[in-house]
Design a protein around this motif. Structure first.
Motif: not given
Length: 129
Positions: A51-53, A95-97, A39-42, A22-37
């Motif tokens: 793999i992104v979750v 961590v986004v935002g 999605n860009d990070a994804d 499996l490729p590396r798996i990255v989880v994106i964390c942060g406030s949902t106020r940054f959903m657009n960011e």
């Protein structure tokens, strides 16, 4: 005579990921106020072959699934537990935002307690920097 120690659940997971190539798996964390960011990070992380979750629900945006305040509160608890599972699954955390609230701060602390590497889109908000 020493006996081999059984693998921990974390070691079993790492071994399974390796066996499955499996490729590396990255989880994106942060406030949902940054959903657009998020999605860009994804997009960027996926393009890099990972793999992104990430959070799948934005409870700050109106939706029929969480329009009832009591149901929304119960859903928030379940989503927090689900996101902790995503952190356990992941190899690293992004961590986004430019803002860290209580929920994200708790996710960062949890990831650190598990020894997960963390990256920040805005390193200046790292609570441990």
């Amino acid at each position: 005579m020493s006996y081999p120690q059984p693998l921990s659940p974390e070691e079993k997971l790492a071994d399974a990921k390796k066996q499955l190539s499996l490729p590396r798996i990255v989880v994106i964390c942060g406030s949902t106020r940054f959903m657009n960011e998020m999605n860009d990070a994804d997009l960027r992380e996926t393009k890099a072959g990972k793999i992104v979750v990430k959070p799948g629900c934005d409870l700050k945006s109106p939706h029929a699934l969480w329009s009832d305040p009591v149901e929304a509160a119960a859903l928030k608890v379940r989503l927090d537990q689900l996101h902790r599972a995503k952190i356990r699954l992941a190899d690293e955390v992004l961590v986004v935002g430019d803002y860290i609230g209580d929920s994200t701060r708790a996710e960062i602390a949890y990831a650190r307690s598990l020894g997960k590497p963390l990256r920040f889109t805005h390193p200046e908000v790292d609570p441990d920097a």
